[in-house]
Design a protein around this motif. Structure first.
Motif, PDB file in Angstrom:
ATOM      1  N   ARG A  34       0.760  -1.291  -0.099  1.00  0.00           N
ATOM      2  CA  ARG A  34      -0.155  -0.159  -0.076  1.00  0.00           C
ATOM      3  C   ARG A  34       0.682   1.089  -0.005  1.00  0.00           C
ATOM      4  O   ARG A  34       0.338   2.371  -0.493  1.00  0.00           O
ATOM      5  N   MET A  38       0.618   4.454  -2.648  1.00  0.00           N
ATOM      6  CA  MET A  38       0.592   5.734  -2.630  1.00  0.00           C
ATOM      7  C   MET A  38       1.669   6.615  -3.045  1.00  0.00           C
ATOM      8  O   MET A  38       1.446   7.789  -3.755  1.00  0.00           O
ATOM      9  N   SER A  39       2.785   6.271  -2.843  1.00  0.00           N
ATOM     10  CA  SER A  39       4.049   6.991  -3.479  1.00  0.00           C
ATOM     11  C   SER A  39       4.071   7.015  -5.074  1.00  0.00           C
ATOM     12  O   SER A  39       4.110   8.019  -5.550  1.00  0.00           O
ATOM     13  N   SER A  41       1.446   6.659  -6.943  1.00  0.00           N
ATOM     14  CA  SER A  41       0.551   7.570  -7.569  1.00  0.00           C
ATOM     15  C   SER A  41       0.813   8.955  -7.544  1.00  0.00           C
ATOM     16  O   SER A  41       0.633   9.822  -8.246  1.00  0.00           O
ATOM     17  N   ALA A  42       1.216   9.353  -6.213  1.00  0.00           N
ATOM     18  CA  ALA A  42       1.658  10.815  -6.211  1.00  0.00           C
ATOM     19  C   ALA A  42       2.949  11.094  -7.157  1.00  0.00           C
ATOM     20  O   ALA A  42       2.690  12.027  -7.687  1.00  0.00           O
ATOM     21  N   LEU A  60      -6.833  10.430  -3.571  1.00  0.00           N
ATOM     22  CA  LEU A  60      -5.717  10.700  -2.693  1.00  0.00           C
ATOM     23  C   LEU A  60      -5.119  12.278  -2.677  1.00  0.00           C
ATOM     24  O   LEU A  60      -5.074  12.940  -3.782  1.00  0.00           O
ATOM     25  N   ASN A  62      -2.274  14.865  -1.664  1.00  0.00           N
ATOM     26  CA  ASN A  62      -0.900  14.877  -1.119  1.00  0.00           C
ATOM     27  C   ASN A  62      -0.317  16.245  -0.952  1.00  0.00           C
ATOM     28  O   ASN A  62       1.153  16.403  -1.315  1.00  0.00           O
ATOM     29  N   TRP A 324      -0.569   6.772   8.877  1.00  0.00           N
ATOM     30  CA  TRP A 324      -0.069   7.079   7.496  1.00  0.00           C
ATOM     31  C   TRP A 324      -0.942   7.452   6.350  1.00  0.00           C
ATOM     32  O   TRP A 324      -0.832   8.087   5.569  1.00  0.00           O
ATOM     33  N   LEU A 325      -2.379   7.402   6.709  1.00  0.00           N
ATOM     34  CA  LEU A 325      -3.323   7.855   5.843  1.00  0.00           C
ATOM     35  C   LEU A 325      -4.786   8.260   6.944  1.00  0.00           C
ATOM     36  O   LEU A 325      -5.051   7.748   7.945  1.00  0.00           O
ATOM     37  N   VAL A 350      -2.925  11.650   2.784  1.00  0.00           N
ATOM     38  CA  VAL A 350      -1.906  10.755   2.786  1.00  0.00           C
ATOM     39  C   VAL A 350      -0.580  11.275   3.611  1.00  0.00           C
ATOM     40  O   VAL A 350       0.300  11.940   2.749  1.00  0.00           O
ATOM     41  N   TYR A 352       1.937   9.904   4.730  1.00  0.00           N
ATOM     42  CA  TYR A 352       3.296   9.089   4.322  1.00  0.00           C
ATOM     43  C   TYR A 352       3.663  10.249   2.879  1.00  0.00           C
ATOM     44  O   TYR A 352       4.885  10.301   3.110  1.00  0.00           O
ATOM     45  N   THR A 353       2.949  10.493   2.296  1.00  0.00           N
ATOM     46  CA  THR A 353       3.495  10.963   0.857  1.00  0.00           C
ATOM     47  C   THR A 353       3.557  12.621   1.144  1.00  0.00           C
ATOM     48  O   THR A 353       4.570  13.071   0.708  1.00  0.00           O
TER      49      THR A 353
END
Ligand code: HEM
Length: 450
Positions: A34, A38-39, A41-42, A60, A62, A324-325, A350, A352-353
């Motif tokens: 996962r 996320m990374s 996609s960003a 998402l 970011n 993280w989200l 997110v 995380y990103t």
């Protein structure tokens, strides 16, 4: 259609994202990696990404300004979403999962327990618990599983600081919380398509664990009802004073224990991993501990005298934000970053990103606590760093969590050296919180201080 913007509702644009035909690949990533989902996609699509997987479409977010829009400026339009909705089966309508008036009332009831002055008064309780942990680690022969130890510590601290109760006897708590979280994440990533009655091992484990948590919470409530504390400022006393139903009290207790233990334990797990990888940072932290603590236990005032340790905690939560989200569901149509977001959409901010966004974090993968040095101006927008969320749903326990993390790092590093087992591979596992897959075994060595 490819990754470019699609048109929905006339001329209003939907955000870019992977094409529908990528569903199989996306599902696989959703199941197995996962963080990469996320990374990637960003990186590929930017600050707002539309991900359509089967019947679900997720958006998402970011970018700091857009996170601010969802979490703070237009917070009233967003209720809790993916993962948390599933967790509601175990947490009921506690603070973390409820919305609207139910949430407002609960927040008002619980908030006084977390007043800064009250948390400051708990510093000696936290320091004593950590002292017990240091002794225990020193006396243990062979490797210890650090995440397990941190889970025990954080639950113990919550018991003493919030409930005025000793949770030491409830040894199943950590495991039961893990099972409940696993199931919530499983339901989220399978898009709730596996029926809850299906006799899967995971589901059976979930039911047993949920019952276990309920039994423990009910026992704690009953104990306090039988032995009320006159003018008690703890969570149990407040819940009882507000005349909630037994079910509400039980659900709120389970929620607070879940929200308050795993996040801090994960932060500490990641901290010990990163300090092992960066002996220069560990040496600076240790020097600060020696200078500030000497042979004493830390006090609340010492928090201001441990700035480097605090920066380490901040940087750990930047790279590995335990939450993280931040999932939400839009209640009415909205516009995010100029894109149309239809009512009912899953919108996920997110951290995380965000915490690795290259526009705001130079060399984002580098572990560098001095990024948070106030003498090093960063020009970063406020919402580029949101380990505790933002807006009205901001973490209620942040100062307790930070105090605990700082005390653990300063006291453990002053007295001990923890080392990862040679060759042990640390892999993140993105469940409801971001943890180390399979735990973190470390050896413990007593430090010779002089
Ligand atoms: C390092 C430690 C911690 C981290 C990183 C953390 C992170 C967060 C985040 C990001 C949220 C917002 C969730 C959202 O908006 O969807 C949150 C909410 C919450 N946290 Fe924490 N937390 C920590 C420690 C604690 C502690 C010690 C407690 C104590 C019980 C706690 C209790 C809660 C509760 C009850 C909520 C829900 C608040 C509401 O919606 O009104 N947390 N936390």
């Amino acid at each position: 259609m490819t990754s470019g913007a699609e048109t929905t509702r006339g001329a209003r644009l939907a955000p870019p994202g992977p094409p529908r035909r990528a569903t199989f690949g996306l599902l696989k990533k959703l199941f197995t990696d996962r963080l990469a989902l996320m990374s990637d996609s960003a990186e590929a699509h930017g600050d707002v990404v539309r991900i359509a997987i089967g019947p679900k479409t997720m958006y998402l977010v970011n970018h700091p300004e857009l996170a601010k829009h969802v979490l703070a400026d237009n917070a009233a339009n967003y209720h809790k979403g993916i993962g948390l909705q599933e967790a509601r089966r175990a947490l009921g309508d506690g603070l973390l999962t409820s919305d609207g008036d139910v949430w407002k009332k609960q927040r008002r009831t619980i908030q006084p327990v977390f007043q800064p002055k009250r948390i400051a008064r708990q510093a000696s309780v936290v320091a004593n618990e950590v002292e017990g942990l240091v002794k225990h680690l020193r006396d243990t022969e062979g490797p210890v599983e650090i995440l397990h130890e941190m889970t025990g510590l954080t639950l113990g601290v919550l018991g003493k600081t919030l409930l005025d109760a000793d949770l030491g006897g409830f040894t199943s708590l950590g495991h039961s919380f893990e099972a409940v979280q696993d199931q919530a994440m499983f339901e989220a990533v399978t898009l709730s398509m596996v029926p809850q009655w299906a006799p899967l091992k995971k589901q059976l484990r979930f039911k047993e664990s949920r019952d276990d948590l309920r039994r423990i919470a009910e026992e704690l409530v009953e104990q306090r009802l039988a032995n009320p504390i006159e003018g008690g400022e703890d969570v149990l006393s407040r819940l009882i004073a507000t005349d909630g139903t037994r079910e509400q009290m039980r659900d709120e207790l389970i929620t607070l224990l879940l929200a308050g233990h795993e996040t801090t334990a994960s932060t500490l797990g990641w901290a010990f991993h990163l300090l092992d990888e960066h002996p220069d940072v560990a040496a600076k932290l240790r020097a600060e501990a020696d200078e500030v603590l000497g042979d004493q236990l830390p006090t609340h005032d010492d928090l201001h005298r441990l700035p480097y340790t605090a920066r380490v905690v901040e940087e750990v939560m930047r790279l590995y934000p335990p939450v993280w989200l931040l999932p939400r569901v839009a209640q009415a149509d909205d516009e995010i970053g100029g894109y149309h977001i239809p009512a009912g959409s899953d919108v996920v901010v997110v951290p995380y990103t965000l915490h690795r966004h290259p526009d705001f974090w130079p060399d984002p993968e580098k572990f560098d606590p001095d990024r948070f040095d106030p003498d090093r101006p960063s020009g970063r927008p406020r919402y580029a760093y949101i380990p505790f969320g933002a807006g009205p749903r901001f973490c209620i326990g942040n100062s307790l969590g930070v105090m605990e993390a700082v005390f653990v790092l300063t006291m453990v590093l002053r007295d001990l050296e923890l080392r990862k087992l040679p060759g042990y591979e640390v892999v993140p596992e993105a469940m409801l919180s971001l943890r180390v897959r399979g735990g973190l075994p470390m050896t413990v060595h007593t430090r010779n201080r002089r």
